[in-house]
Structures are given as structure tokens and as C-alpha cells.
Enzyme design. Structure first.
Site, mmCIF file in Angstrom:
data_model
loop_
_atom_site.group_PDB
_atom_site.id
_atom_site.type_symbol
_atom_site.label_atom_id
_atom_site.label_comp_id
_atom_site.label_asym_id
_atom_site.label_seq_id
_atom_site.Cartn_x
_atom_site.Cartn_y
_atom_site.Cartn_z
ATOM 1 N N GLU A 284 0.829 -1.204 0.000
ATOM 2 C CA GLU A 284 0.000 0.000 0.000
ATOM 3 C C GLU A 284 0.870 1.264 0.000
ATOM 4 O O GLU A 284 0.430 2.323 -0.447
ATOM 5 C CB GLU A 284 -0.903 -0.004 1.242
ATOM 6 C CG GLU A 284 -2.357 0.246 0.892
ATOM 7 C CD GLU A 284 -3.308 0.068 2.071
ATOM 8 O OE1 GLU A 284 -4.427 -0.383 1.812
ATOM 9 O OE2 GLU A 284 -2.956 0.363 3.217
ATOM 10 N N HIS A 305 7.603 -26.689 -0.899
ATOM 11 C CA HIS A 305 6.931 -27.803 -1.578
ATOM 12 C C HIS A 305 5.785 -27.311 -2.446
ATOM 13 O O HIS A 305 4.931 -28.087 -2.850
ATOM 14 C CB HIS A 305 6.443 -28.809 -0.531
ATOM 15 C CG HIS A 305 7.583 -29.417 0.229
ATOM 16 N ND1 HIS A 305 8.095 -30.664 -0.047
ATOM 17 C CD2 HIS A 305 8.364 -28.903 1.217
ATOM 18 C CE1 HIS A 305 9.119 -30.906 0.764
ATOM 19 N NE2 HIS A 305 9.301 -29.836 1.540
ATOM 20 N N LYS A 419 -14.051 0.644 -3.823
ATOM 21 C CA LYS A 419 -15.099 1.062 -2.879
ATOM 22 C C LYS A 419 -16.196 1.809 -3.618
ATOM 23 O O LYS A 419 -17.378 1.552 -3.406
ATOM 24 C CB LYS A 419 -14.515 1.985 -1.799
ATOM 25 C CG LYS A 419 -13.639 1.280 -0.803
ATOM 26 C CD LYS A 419 -13.227 2.247 0.302
ATOM 27 C CE LYS A 419 -12.091 1.673 1.119
ATOM 28 N NZ LYS A 419 -11.461 2.662 1.984
HETATM 29 O O1 PA5 Z 1 -3.279 1.562 5.835
HETATM 30 C C1 PA5 Z 1 -4.397 2.025 5.685
HETATM 31 O O2 PA5 Z 1 -4.642 3.239 5.836
HETATM 32 C C2 PA5 Z 1 -5.581 1.142 5.358
HETATM 33 O O3 PA5 Z 1 -5.200 -0.155 5.070
HETATM 34 C C3 PA5 Z 1 -6.558 1.126 6.504
HETATM 35 O O4 PA5 Z 1 -5.921 0.675 7.656
HETATM 36 C C4 PA5 Z 1 -7.776 0.258 6.216
HETATM 37 O O5 PA5 Z 1 -8.370 0.624 5.015
HETATM 38 C C5 PA5 Z 1 -8.798 0.378 7.347
HETATM 39 O O6 PA5 Z 1 -9.201 1.693 7.489
HETATM 40 P P1 PA5 Z 1 -9.949 2.215 8.771
HETATM 41 O O7 PA5 Z 1 -9.074 2.019 9.935
HETATM 42 O O8 PA5 Z 1 -10.238 3.649 8.482
HETATM 43 O O9 PA5 Z 1 -11.226 1.404 8.900
#
Ligand code: PA5
Length: 442
Positions: A284, A305, A419
Site C-alpha cells: 500500500e 513444496h 469502494k
Molecule cells: O493503511 C491504511 O490506511 C488502510 O489499510 C486502513 O488501515 C484500512 O483501510 C482500514 O481503514 P480504517 O481504519 O479507516 O477502517
């Protein structure tokens, strides 16, 4: 002080020391940007000094909230996804019993909201029915769909079991200080809450209440975890230890030499979810602007494996970073068998870990011979202290690496695309135009 260490000698067939060192000026600049806040995404640098800035008072408050849940619950469900899930899961799994149980006297720790599996939620609710359970609901934005669905279901079930007033004492919410649906809901219901600071992004939040509360409920020492992270923070920021810098420079030198995929490898089954945490952190943070190393992971020797064939002989666009844990917690020796029908007496008397270590060494030599550069990240053992160090090491290296790549490592614009399509398809209010547009494509 013992610390985790990085060994890069087995990448030098592919990139030279000079290739790696050529990145040092850029890496120094990247580290300076992280500390002085002059780089991309500077609003999200709260994690950089978080371990030293975490107060004893906050840790004590977290331990008190954890003890309340430990006292009143046989099971605690941690609801969250992405950065609001993986850090806690990774540390609890790394420190836990290999079969997934928590230490004696600790509640069972379960997770929800990290998927939208109907059968998963059904099975979870059946498992909890009639039991004393509590909930830690975690969402920085307070509006994420997956955890919101899980929370609605489990909150309603808990309220039916113990009543709304009692349920409110068994629910802790971790969210933004002011914004989001979860904050309003927690205020209305009177839940105990902890705050995720604005300047710490989800995937960098394991050392905030997001990770610390579930880890404390599971029975682990969050003060030692933070202390370990603090050791690595101080060593990294003062330059006393440059392993994060070395790792960031080496992986970028390999990327520039055409190695597009990094495989994080472990030889300890309980590091599986640490791999998952690392994949999110790097995926990310770096996969942007059509650039970035693809973070993959394997659990060895299991995956030797399955994926072992591809790694040994597939396309030469990969490198490996192996988390090598020096000491195991327990000792198990292979017994002698007078019949020796399985032919294993050559191993009799040896520790199982000795065999594992030879699998690790044999694999490294084979992969390096097969054209797969290998880095080693050596940890003394899986303890709170060294996991704290490892977490900070990977976070710091991720920030440096993202800047070396030329991206903003602290945003995630790409995750919005699915989303908005999902909301349009579900006909969420406010998405009318998008609904029409997407339906016309079906
Ligand atoms: O790293 C990030 O910002 C995302 O992966 C969030 O942690 C994830 O989308 C969850 O978001 P939130 O904590 O707002 O529910």
C-alpha cells in the site's frame, strides 16, 4: 543491546556494493525528510517518533482496559481491516502458541471485519453464542464498510445476550478523536475509547492503541514491545544503526536492476501473519504511479513444496528477504529408533531447529545459485522486544524506500476505486449517478 541485523552478502552477485552505496545520498535525504517532515505525505509522519513519544500513562490506560476485558470475557473479537487488523494479528500470532491459542488465563482472541464472508461471520457468531465475549472495534476513518457490518452484527448479538448497558462495558472503540460514524456511535453508547492520531496512517498504526490493546488483551507485554521499537527508533534516527537504511537501499538497487518482486520468507510458522502485515505495509505504501516492488511472501519449509519450484526456476525477476530467527523458545530433539525403518537415525539427537536451519541454509545457497538474490534479516528470537524492533525497522525502511522510489508512501488513493464501484452497485445514497453509469456497463 542485542538487535536485529541485516546481511546483504548474498545479493552481491546481482548488485555490487557500489550500486547499493550509490543510493546513500538519496537515502540520507529520505531519512532527513522523514525526521524534518519535508517529504511527500508529511502529514502522516506521526509514527516516526511514536515509540519514544508514547507515554507511560497511555500504556497503563491500555493495560487497564485490557485487564477489564480479560477479567470479564472468555473471548474478545477484534474488529478491523487492513492497518486496523494486521498489526495486532501479526504480533499475537508471532508470540502465541503455535496452535493458535493464547496464554493460559487470556481470553480467546478472534478477528472480524477483515472480510465480508457470510459463512465466516455465521461461524464466528455461532462460536460466540452464549459465551462471555467482548469487542474491540477499530477503524481510523470510522466509516469502513467491512468492520462496520461485523460490528453491527456482533454488537446486536452482545446486546441481546447481556443487555445494552452491560454490552457497552464490554466494547472498546479505537477511532479518530472527532470524526466518523464510529466516533459518534461510541459517544452515544458511552464506550471506552482510544484515539488514533490523525498523523499516523493505518498501516503504520500497530504501535498505537490499534495494535497495543488487542496485544495486551492477548496477554503480551506491550511495554516491552514499545521499548523494542524505541531501541530501533533511537538507533535509526541517530544513525547508530543503519540496518533500515541498508535494507531500503539494497531492495531499491535490486529493483533498479530489474528485480520487481520481493518475497519475504520465514522459517517459523508463527510469522505467517507478520508476512501479511509486511505485504500491506509495502504494497500500500509503494505500489503507486505504475511503480513499486510487488511484495509477496512464503512460509518455509511449507512453501518450498509449492512455490519453491517457481522461486528456484521461474522468471528471474525476484529477490528474497529472509527473516531468520536464531533461537527457538522450546527444545525438541529427534529420538533414536532402533529399527530405523524410516532411515532417520542420521538425525537422531538433533534438535528439530537444526534441521530447519539446514533447510534454510540449503535453500539460500540453492536460490542464490539459481539467480535469486537473498537478504537476511536476523532476529535473536521471537519476543516482544525484538518484534518491536522489527516493526520499527520495517516501517522506517518503508518510508525511506518509498522516497527512494519517488512516491508518497503514506497515501493509498488506489484503494478507493473498488469502494466507489461497490457503493454504486449496492445503490448507496449519494451514488445515484455512479449507479446508473456502472449498471449500464453490466
Ligand atoms: O493503511 C491504511 O490506511 C488502510 O489499510 C486502513 O488501515 C484500512 O483501510 C482500514 O481503514 P480504517 O481504519 O479507516 O477502517
Amino acid at each position: 543491546m542485542e538487535k536485529i541485523q541485516v546481511d546483504i552478502k548474498d545479493v552481491l552477485q546481482t548488485v555490487s556494493k557500489a550500486d547499493i552505496e550509490a543510493l546513500r545520498p538519496e537515502a540520507d535525504e529520505a531519512l532527513a525528510k522523514l525526521t524534518d517532515g519535508t517529504g511527500l505525505g508529511a502529514d502522516f509522519l506521526g509514527w516516526v517518533k511514536l515509540p519514544t513519544e508514547t507515554s507511560e500513562a497511555l500504556l497503563n490506560d491500555l493495560i487497564a482496559a485490557a485487564n477489564n476485558l480479560r477479567e470479564h470475557c472468555d473471548a474478545v473479537v477484534c474488529i478491523g481491516i487492513g492497518g486496523s487488523y494486521l498489526g495486532a494479528k501479526a504480533v499475537i500470532a508471532a508470540l502465541g502458541n503455535q496452535l493458535g491459542t493464547t496464554p493460559a488465563g487470556s481470553p480467546e482472541i478472534l478477528f472480524a471485519g477483515q472480510n465480508i464472508g457470510e459463512d465466516y461471520l455465521y461461524d464466528l457468531m455461532e462460536h460466540l453464542r452464549g459465551r462471555r465475549f467482548g469487542i474491540i472495534v477499530i477503524s481510523k476513518s470510522g466509516t469502513t464498510t467491512e468492520p462496520a457490518i461485523a460490528f453491527r452484527l456482533l454488537k446486536s448479538m452482545l446486546e441481546q445476550q447481556v443487555g445494552r448497558e452491560e454490552a457497552a462495558k464490554l466494547i472498546v472503540a479505537i477511532t479518530d478523536a472527532h470524526k466518523g460514524a464510529l466516533r459518534s456511535l461510541a459517544t452515544t453508547e458511552g464506550y471506552k475509547t482510544f484515539v488514533i492520531e490523525d498523523n499516523v496512517g493505518g498501516r503504520f498504526s500497530v504501535l498505537t492503541p490499534v495494535g497495543l490493546l488487542p496485544i495486551a488483551v492477548a496477554g503480551y507485554d506491550i511495554k516491552a514491545l514499545v521499548a523494542g521499537a524505541r531501541e530501533m527508533e533511537q538507533a535509526t534516527l541517530t544513525g547508530a544503526d543503519n540496518s533500515a537504511m541498508t535494507y531500503a537501499m539494497t531492495r531499491n538497487a535490486l529493483y533498479r536492476a530489474g528485480k520487481k518482486i520481493e518475497i519475504l520468507v520465514n522459517y517459523n510458522p508463527n510469522l505467517h501473519f507478520f508476512n501479511e502485515w509486511w505485504k500491506q505495509l509495502y504494497g500500500e505504501s509503494e505500489g503507486k504511479d505504475h511503480k513499486g516492488i510487488f511484495p509477496a511472501a512464503v512460509d518455509n519449509s511449507t512453501d518450498l513444496h509449492s512455490m519453491g519450484q517457481w522461486i528456484q526456476d521461474g522468471e528471474r525477476i525476484i529477490f528474497e528477504s529472509v527473516i531468520s530467527v536464531r533461537d527457538q523458545r522450546h527444545e525438541v530433539r529427534i529420538p533414536t529408533d532402533s529399527d530405523n525403518l524410516d532411515g532417520l537415525n542420521y538425525l537422531a539427537g538433533k534438535r528439530v531447529d537444526e534441521v530447519n536451519k539446514m533447510a534454510e541454509l540449503g535453500t539460500r545457497i540453492a536460490h542464490v545459485d539459481g539467480g535469486v538474490p537473498n537478504m537476511r534479516i536476523v532476529m535473536p528470537r521471537l519476543s516482544e522486544q525484538f518484534l518491536g524492533q522489527l516493526i520499527y525497522f520495517f516501517e522506517a525502511a518503508c518510508g525511506i524506500s518509498g522516497y527512494l522510489l519517488g512516491v508518497n508512501p503514506f497515501n493509498q488513493p488506489g484503494v478507493e476505486a473498488y469502494k466507489s464501484n461497490m457503493f454504486a452497485l449496492l445503490e448507496k445514497p449519494g451514488y445515484e449517478e455512479a449507479t446508473k453509469a456502472i449498471k449500464s456497463r453490466l
